[in-house]
Design an enzyme around this catalytic site. Sequence first.
Site, PDB file in Angstrom:
ATOM      1  CE  LYS A   1      -4.133  -1.316  -0.271  1.00 24.05           C
ATOM      2  NZ  LYS A   1      -4.964  -1.869   1.307  1.00 24.05           N
TER       3      LYS A   1
ATOM      4  CE  LYS B   1      -6.433   1.879 -12.059  1.00 26.73           C
ATOM      5  NZ  LYS B   1      -4.980   0.869 -11.203  1.00 26.73           N
TER       6      LYS B   1
ATOM      7  CG  ASN C   1      -7.979   5.012  -7.770  1.00 24.83           C
ATOM      8  OD1 ASN C   1      -6.667   4.988  -8.592  1.00 24.83           O
ATOM      9  ND2 ASN C   1      -8.508   3.296  -8.029  1.00 24.83           N
TER      10      ASN C   1
ATOM     11  CG  ASN D   1     -10.729   3.895  -4.805  1.00 23.40           C
ATOM     12  OD1 ASN D   1     -11.438   3.226  -5.253  1.00 23.40           O
ATOM     13  ND2 ASN D   1      -9.840   3.617  -4.430  1.00 23.40           N
TER      14      ASN D   1
ATOM     15  CG  ASN E   1     -16.934  -0.303  -8.124  1.00 23.99           C
ATOM     16  OD1 ASN E   1     -16.916   0.112  -7.049  1.00 23.99           O
ATOM     17  ND2 ASN E   1     -15.754  -0.566  -8.070  1.00 23.99           N
TER      18      ASN E   1
ATOM     19  CG  ASN F   1     -15.480  -5.921  -8.998  1.00 26.07           C
ATOM     20  OD1 ASN F   1     -16.396  -6.602  -8.883  1.00 26.07           O
ATOM     21  ND2 ASN F   1     -14.736  -5.443 -10.254  1.00 26.07           N
TER      22      ASN F   1
HETATM   23  N1  LIG Z   1      -6.017  -5.296  -5.658  1.00 30.13           N
HETATM   24  C1  LIG Z   1      -5.370  -4.384  -6.901  1.00 30.13           C
HETATM   25  O1  LIG Z   1      -6.350  -4.782  -7.844  1.00 30.13           O
HETATM   26  C2  LIG Z   1      -4.749  -3.020  -6.845  1.00 30.13           C
HETATM   27  C3  LIG Z   1      -4.991  -2.796  -8.225  1.00 30.13           C
HETATM   28  C4  LIG Z   1      -4.371  -1.942  -8.807  1.00 30.13           C
HETATM   29  C5  LIG Z   1      -3.289  -1.020  -8.536  1.00 30.13           C
HETATM   30  N2  LIG Z   1      -3.015  -1.137  -7.166  1.00 30.13           N
HETATM   31  C6  LIG Z   1      -2.227  -0.662  -5.930  1.00 30.13           C
HETATM   32  O2  LIG Z   1      -1.461  -1.862  -5.718  1.00 30.13           O
HETATM   33  C7  LIG Z   1      -0.421  -1.401  -4.387  1.00 30.13           C
HETATM   34  C8  LIG Z   1      -0.948  -2.510  -3.017  1.00 30.13           C
HETATM   35  O3  LIG Z   1      -2.480  -3.247  -3.089  1.00 30.13           O
HETATM   36  P1  LIG Z   1      -2.767  -4.553  -2.884  1.00 30.13           P
HETATM   37  O4  LIG Z   1      -4.251  -4.564  -2.907  1.00 30.13           O
HETATM   38  O5  LIG Z   1      -1.783  -5.504  -3.370  1.00 30.13           O
HETATM   39  O6  LIG Z   1      -2.592  -4.506  -0.635  1.00 30.13           O
HETATM   40  P2  LIG Z   1      -2.561  -5.318  -0.311  1.00 30.13           P
HETATM   41  O7  LIG Z   1      -3.689  -6.800  -0.163  1.00 30.13           O
HETATM   42  O8  LIG Z   1      -2.983  -4.791   1.649  1.00 30.13           O
HETATM   43  O9  LIG Z   1      -0.617  -5.836   0.222  1.00 30.13           O
HETATM   44  C9  LIG Z   1      -0.134  -5.180   0.467  1.00 30.13           C
HETATM   45  C10 LIG Z   1       1.200  -6.216   0.916  1.00 30.13           C
HETATM   46  O10 LIG Z   1       1.960  -5.328   1.443  1.00 30.13           O
HETATM   47  C11 LIG Z   1       2.448  -5.461   2.054  1.00 30.13           C
HETATM   48  N3  LIG Z   1       3.769  -4.762   3.161  1.00 30.13           N
HETATM   49  C12 LIG Z   1       3.783  -4.024   3.110  1.00 30.13           C
HETATM   50  N4  LIG Z   1       4.596  -2.887   4.213  1.00 30.13           N
HETATM   51  C13 LIG Z   1       5.781  -4.668   3.978  1.00 30.13           C
HETATM   52  C14 LIG Z   1       6.920  -4.438   3.821  1.00 30.13           C
HETATM   53  N5  LIG Z   1       7.370  -3.785   4.337  1.00 30.13           N
HETATM   54  N6  LIG Z   1       7.616  -5.886   3.684  1.00 30.13           N
HETATM   55  C15 LIG Z   1       6.985  -7.005   2.866  1.00 30.13           C
HETATM   56  N7  LIG Z   1       5.512  -6.747   2.683  1.00 30.13           N
HETATM   57  C16 LIG Z   1       5.259  -5.524   3.173  1.00 30.13           C
HETATM   58  C17 LIG Z   1       1.382  -5.895   3.419  1.00 30.13           C
HETATM   59  O11 LIG Z   1       1.733  -7.046   4.265  1.00 30.13           O
HETATM   60  P3  LIG Z   1       1.429  -7.728   5.830  1.00 30.13           P
HETATM   61  O12 LIG Z   1       0.095  -8.273   5.747  1.00 30.13           O
HETATM   62  O13 LIG Z   1       2.541  -8.144   6.403  1.00 30.13           O
HETATM   63  O14 LIG Z   1       0.588  -6.352   5.887  1.00 30.13           O
HETATM   64  C18 LIG Z   1       0.243  -6.366   2.452  1.00 30.13           C
HETATM   65  O15 LIG Z   1       0.769  -7.856   1.996  1.00 30.13           O
HETATM   66  C19 LIG Z   1      -2.061  -0.059  -3.276  1.00 30.13           C
HETATM   67  O16 LIG Z   1      -1.043   1.077  -3.775  1.00 30.13           O
HETATM   68  C20 LIG Z   1      -3.200  -0.762  -4.734  1.00 30.13           C
HETATM   69  O17 LIG Z   1      -3.647   1.269  -4.247  1.00 30.13           O
HETATM   70  C21 LIG Z   1      -3.825  -2.518  -6.159  1.00 30.13           C
END
Ligand SMILES: NC(=O)c1ccc[n+]([C@@H]2O[C@H](COP(=O)([O-])OP(=O)(O)OC[C@H]3O[C@@H](n4cnc5c(N)ncnc54)[C@H](OP(=O)(O)O)[C@@H]3O)[C@@H](O)[C@H]2O)c1
Length: 304
Positions: free
Chosen positions: A77, A183, A187, A191, A201, A251
């Site tokens: 994040k 984008k 968002n 969001n 949505n 979604n």
């Molecule tokens: N999901 C989507 O569909 C999507 C699509 C486009 C863009 N994005 C963007 O992509 C980014 C990530 O989203 P996400 O959905 O993947 O978030 P997420 O599911 O919350 O995953 C983030 C992961 O990062 C880990 N993390 C945080 N700090 C860390 C560190 N220092 N070392 C190792 N791991 C660490 C967290 O671990 P813990 O479990 O320990 O907290 C968590 O597993 C966001 O900014 C979002 O806006 C997401």
Amino acid sequence: MGIRDISIVGAGSVGVFLTYILNKRSMTPKLIFRRNVEERIFLKTLSGDEFQLRYKPILYKDFNKWLSSDLVVIATKAYDAEKIIDDISNRSVDVKSFVFVQNGLKILENAADKLGSEKIIQILLNHGIAKVDKNVFLWSGGGRSYIGALPGSSNPYVEEIHDLFSELDLEVVNDIQPYRWLKLSVNAVINPITAILEDKNRVVIDNIFVREFLARRICKEIEAVADLHGINLPKDPYEEVIRVAKETGNNYSSMYMDIRYCRRTEIDYINGAVVEYGLRKGYKALFNETLYYLVKAKEAKCVA
Ligand SMILES: NC(=O)c1ccc[n+]([C@@H]2O[C@H](COP(=O)([O-])OP(=O)(O)OC[C@H]3O[C@@H](n4cnc5c(N)ncnc54)[C@H](OP(=O)(O)O)[C@@H]3O)[C@@H](O)[C@H]2O)c1
């Protein structure tokens, strides 16, 4: 050249999905965890297929084991990415390129400042991935996504990184900024509105007050702020918001889910960033500011 050693920081939705994309190319990345995870990780697709991921687990604190990679993808994040950038900038690294996937503003700018703009690349990921069970993630599909650097910074690895992740339907763009701001518009409407109204949505198109008043005004402000910063959006932001809200109508947005499960949202990097970028040019983005404070109020209610 040749990027062979790849590390992905963050085994959440995006980190797991990108690991899967590399596995499909017969590559096994290092996956960086905050803490030890013994269980296997799976990615499911909408057609019901399930893949067990292949990766080398590394702990975040073992910096020398992953900051020696050719490519590091920061898949956390935005608020965690900020801390990671600080940690990396205090160390000497051999990394050729860093890829960021965060939505919104500020992270790429911060990374360019602290890690060197020639090393920074953004992937604007237009795919949906969510955690559906412990160590099980669902990829619900996606479409044209973009890869590129900030204007004026030439990164010699963009094409090679594009080829590694080409399964994402990636297009290389010379300047990633207009695409980020487009984008951001999507968002900045979907969001917070879904988080505040606690709805899917599709509320953005079904609710006339959102569709005809709020959404238009939020987009107008973002266009104005982008313009003040010399950025021309590649498409009409309002039409893009309506298109995405239709396409993803069933979604729940990530911000809705964050509020529902009492997690911190990324509002500071979305509507909060619009307000900040506006004020830098003397412009008040009042609709974005109102949404920002409403989501902050919901966050505060949650932790109170
Ligand atoms: N999901 C989507 O569909 C999507 C699509 C486009 C863009 N994005 C963007 O992509 C980014 C990530 O989203 P996400 O959905 O993947 O978030 P997420 O599911 O919350 O995953 C983030 C992961 O990062 C880990 N993390 C945080 N700090 C860390 C560190 N220092 N070392 C190792 N791991 C660490 C967290 O671990 P813990 O479990 O320990 O907290 C968590 O597993 C966001 O900014 C979002 O806006 C997401």
